[in-house]
Design a protein around this motif. Structure first.
Motif, mmCIF file in Angstrom:
data_model
loop_
_atom_site.group_PDB
_atom_site.id
_atom_site.type_symbol
_atom_site.label_atom_id
_atom_site.label_comp_id
_atom_site.label_asym_id
_atom_site.label_seq_id
_atom_site.Cartn_x
_atom_site.Cartn_y
_atom_site.Cartn_z
ATOM 1 N N THR A 1 0.907 -1.245 -0.111
ATOM 2 C CA THR A 1 -0.206 0.038 0.108
ATOM 3 C C THR A 1 0.823 1.381 -0.189
ATOM 4 N N ALA A 2 2.248 1.073 0.171
ATOM 5 C CA ALA A 2 2.975 2.427 0.157
ATOM 6 C C ALA A 2 2.971 2.987 -1.238
ATOM 7 N N ALA A 3 2.809 2.275 -1.980
ATOM 8 C CA ALA A 3 3.201 2.928 -3.585
ATOM 9 C C ALA A 3 1.390 3.389 -4.083
ATOM 10 N N VAL A 4 0.693 3.141 -3.490
ATOM 11 C CA VAL A 4 -0.703 3.674 -3.834
ATOM 12 C C VAL A 4 -0.789 5.098 -3.955
ATOM 13 N N PRO A 5 -0.465 5.701 -2.904
ATOM 14 C CA PRO A 5 -0.822 7.222 -2.795
ATOM 15 C C PRO A 5 0.177 7.797 -4.147
ATOM 16 N N ALA A 6 1.336 7.257 -4.373
ATOM 17 C CA ALA A 6 2.014 7.859 -5.419
ATOM 18 C C ALA A 6 1.290 7.673 -6.817
ATOM 19 N N GLN B 1 -1.784 9.425 -11.331
ATOM 20 C CA GLN B 1 -2.770 9.498 -12.161
ATOM 21 C C GLN B 1 -3.771 10.777 -12.157
ATOM 22 N N LEU B 2 -3.894 11.380 -11.053
ATOM 23 C CA LEU B 2 -4.473 12.679 -10.996
ATOM 24 C C LEU B 2 -3.735 13.656 -11.794
ATOM 25 N N GLU B 3 -2.636 13.577 -11.842
ATOM 26 C CA GLU B 3 -1.622 14.550 -12.564
ATOM 27 C C GLU B 3 -2.140 14.495 -13.932
ATOM 28 N N THR B 4 -2.171 13.243 -14.383
ATOM 29 C CA THR B 4 -2.482 12.677 -16.102
ATOM 30 C C THR B 4 -3.721 13.202 -16.045
ATOM 31 N N ALA B 5 -4.799 13.029 -15.535
ATOM 32 C CA ALA B 5 -5.972 13.438 -15.517
ATOM 33 C C ALA B 5 -6.299 15.166 -15.700
ATOM 34 N N ARG B 6 -5.610 15.537 -14.829
ATOM 35 C CA ARG B 6 -5.515 17.221 -14.882
ATOM 36 C C ARG B 6 -5.049 17.658 -16.197
ATOM 37 N N ALA B 7 -3.823 16.917 -16.571
ATOM 38 C CA ALA B 7 -3.323 17.301 -17.802
ATOM 39 C C ALA B 7 -4.139 17.126 -19.149
ATOM 40 N N GLU B 8 -4.925 15.988 -18.962
ATOM 41 C CA GLU B 8 -6.025 15.662 -20.056
ATOM 42 C C GLU B 8 -7.115 16.855 -20.270
#
Length: 59
Positions: free
Chosen positions: A11-16, A21-28
């Motif tokens: 679960t440590a990698a989940v927030p990253a 994914q959020l950054e990608t969505a914002r860019a799109e």
């Protein structure tokens, strides 16, 4: 023997990942906004009478 990582390691990698994914969505979304704005300007320019249109490259 179970070779899976401990739950904390999984679960440590989940927030990253979510942040990426959020950054990608914002860019799109931003790219879609820019395309829509350009298209709206193009359509608005086509709707104006020819005598009121701005010369190309001034908008």
């Amino acid at each position: 023997m179970d070779e899976r990582p401990e739950p904390d390691e999984q679960t440590a990698a989940v927030p990253a990942l979510v942040e990426a994914q959020l950054e990608t969505a914002r860019a799109e979304v931003f790219r879609a906004y820019v395309r829509a704005r350009a298209k709206a300007r193009e359509l608005a320019a086509e709707a104006e009478p020819p005598e009121r249109r701005e010369p190309p490259g001034t908008g």
